[in-house]
Design an enzyme around this catalytic site. Structure first.
Site, PDB file in Angstrom:
ATOM      1  N   CYS A  48       0.821  -1.210   0.000  1.00 35.77           N
ATOM      2  CA  CYS A  48       0.000   0.000   0.000  1.00 35.77           C
ATOM      3  C   CYS A  48       0.859   1.267   0.000  1.00 35.77           C
ATOM      4  O   CYS A  48       1.724   1.422   0.862  1.00 35.77           O
ATOM      5  CB  CYS A  48      -0.899  -0.031   1.247  1.00 35.77           C
ATOM      6  SG  CYS A  48      -1.733   1.521   1.577  1.00 35.77           S
ATOM      7  N   TYR A 179      -5.480   6.536  -8.957  1.00 39.08           N
ATOM      8  CA  TYR A 179      -6.691   5.773  -8.616  1.00 39.08           C
ATOM      9  C   TYR A 179      -7.903   6.305  -9.373  1.00 39.08           C
ATOM     10  O   TYR A 179      -8.793   5.537  -9.755  1.00 39.08           O
ATOM     11  CB  TYR A 179      -6.952   5.837  -7.106  1.00 39.08           C
ATOM     12  CG  TYR A 179      -6.015   4.979  -6.294  1.00 39.08           C
ATOM     13  CD1 TYR A 179      -6.326   3.658  -5.991  1.00 39.08           C
ATOM     14  CD2 TYR A 179      -4.795   5.485  -5.846  1.00 39.08           C
ATOM     15  CE1 TYR A 179      -5.467   2.861  -5.254  1.00 39.08           C
ATOM     16  CE2 TYR A 179      -3.918   4.692  -5.109  1.00 39.08           C
ATOM     17  CZ  TYR A 179      -4.257   3.389  -4.820  1.00 39.08           C
ATOM     18  OH  TYR A 179      -3.389   2.596  -4.094  1.00 39.08           O
TER      19      TYR A 179
END
Length: 337
Positions: A48, A179
Site C-alpha cells: 500500500c 486511482y
C-alpha cells in the site's frame, strides 16, 4: 481469501472516502493517547502506498524502538487486511488474525473500510488512528523526543506552508490521481482523470528539473509522499490503471528523481515490488478478473546511476542517513529492485 470488493466507480468518476479516524497520538495526550514508547503498534502492508509512507518516515526518524511494526500480507478480502505473513496468520503482538479486530475493539459497528496504515494501542488492542496524512506529520513533530540522533527534519517549521501546498496538489492530482484513472467507471471520467494526472506529473517534473527535492535542499515529507506513487508507477499504474501516456522510465526528470530517492537509505529498502504487484492485480478483481500477476517489468534499472547529485542539496540536511533496516523488517530477498 473471502469475497472481493468492487473498486470501479459505477457513476463514472472515482471519489475517495477521506473520512478517517482522526484521533491523534500527541506529546500532551490531548486526545487521550499520549506519546509513549512501546505502547503503539504501526500496522502496515508493504503493497500500500499510504502505508509505505509511514514505513519510510518511521525508518528515517529512527522510531523503530518507540513504535513496533506489524506487516499484513499483500492481499485482503472485501472486509479486512490479514496477518497471513505471520506464523499461524496471527499478529505476534496483538494476537489477532485480522486488522478489523482492532477496529471493532474500539468501534464495534465500524462501518467503513479497514485501512492501513493504522496505529493500534497495544495495551487495549484497539485502533487509535488510520489518518495516514496526519500520522506521518505527527511522527515528525509529536514523537521528536524519540527520534534517533541525526534524524532529518522532514517537516521543518520554516517550510511547512510550502510543504502543505505541494502535498495538497500531489495528493489530489498524483497520489489519488492514479486511482481516479484506474477506478473510473466511464470513458469520459477516465480520460479527464488521465489528463489531470499527466498535467500534474508534467508540473512536478518541471519543478524538479532545477532542484533535487520538492521543497528546499533536503528530503521532506513532500518527497516521501510523491515517491511511493512513483515507485508503483511502472509495475502497476501504467498498465493496471491505464496511466499509459508514458512510463516513469520515459520521463527523464522524474525517473532520475525517483531513482535518487530509491537509492537513499530508508526509501528503496522499504519497497517490495513482488507484494505491490500481487496486491493490485489480485485484489482488484473487477479490473483484472483473471488475477494473473504480470511478470514484468524488469526493475533492476532502479539501481542505475541517476546523476541528481549535480543539483546539489543535502539529502538529510544537518542529519545523517538511517542505518540498515532491522533483520525482521527487511524486504524479502529478490522482492526489491
Amino acid at each position: 481469501m473471502g469475497g472481493m470488493a468492487s473498486y470501479v466507480a459505477p457513476a463514472g468518476e472515482f471519489t475517495r472516502d477521506t473520512e478517517y479516524i482522526t484521533t491523534r497520538i500527541t506529546a500532551d495526550g490531548r486526545d487521550g493517547y499520549p506519546v509513549q514508547p512501546g505502547r503503539y503498534r504501526l500496522i502496515v502492508a508493504r503493497a500500500c502506498p499510504w502505508a509505505n509512507r509511514a514505513i519510510i518516515v518511521r525508518r528515517l526518524l529512527g522510531l523503530e524502538d518507540a513504535v513496533s511494526i506489524g506487516f499484513c500480507g499483500p492481499t485482503h478480502d472485501e472486509r479486512s487486511w490479514t496477518f497471513d505473513l505471520d506464523p499461524g496468520g496471527v499478529d505476534p503482538v496483538l494476537g489477532i488474525p485480522r486488522l478489523q479486530d482492532a477496529y471493532f475493539k474500539r468501534f464495534p459497528d465500524y462501518p467503513k473500510g479497514i485501512t492501513v496504515p493504522a496505529l493500534v494501542d497495544v495495551t487495549t488492542g484497539a485502533v487509535v488512528t488510520n489518518d495516514f496524512a496526519q500520522m506521518t506529520l505527527d511522527f515528525s513533530t509529536e514523537w521528536s523526543a524519540y527520534h534517533r540522533e541525526g534524524a532529518p527534519e522532514l517537516y521543518p517549521e520554516r517550510s511547512r506552508a510550502e510543504i502543505d501546498e505541494v502535498n495538497g496538489r500531489v495528493y489530489t492530482e498524483i497520489n489519488n490521481g492514479v486511482y481516479r484513472c484506474g477506478f473510473a467507471g466511464s470513458q469520459k471520467a477516465y480520460e479527464a482523470a488521465y489528463d489531470r494526472l499527466f498535467a500534474a506529473l508534467d508540473w512536478v517534473s518541471e519543478r524538479l528539473s532545477g532542484q533535487r527535492y520538492l521543497v528546499g535542499e533536503s528530503i521532506t515529507e513532500a518527497d516521501v509522499r510523491l515517491f511511493t506513487t512513483l515507485a508503483r508507477f511502472d509495475p502497476v499504474y501504467h498498465g493496471h490503471f491505464k496511466c499509459n501516456r508514458s512510463k516513469l522510465s520515459e520521463l527523464p526528470v522524474l525517473w532520475a528523481y525517483a531513482r535518487d530517492l530509491f537509492q537513499t537509505p530508508g526509501f528503496g529498502d522499504t519497497v517490495d515490488f513482488v507484494q505491490i504487484k500481487q496486491h493490485y492485480y489480485m485484489v482488484h478483481a473487477d479490473i483484472n478478473p483473471t488475477r494473473i500477476v504480470p511478470k514484468g517489468p524488469d526493475l533492476t534499472n532502479w539501481l542505475s546511476a541517476h546523476g541528481r547529485e549535480a543539483l546539489g542539496g543535502r539529502p538529510f540536511g544537518d542529519g545523517t542517513p538511517p542505518g540498515p533496516p532491522r533483520e525482521s523488517e527487511r524486504v524479502a530477498r529478490g522482492h526489491g529492485a
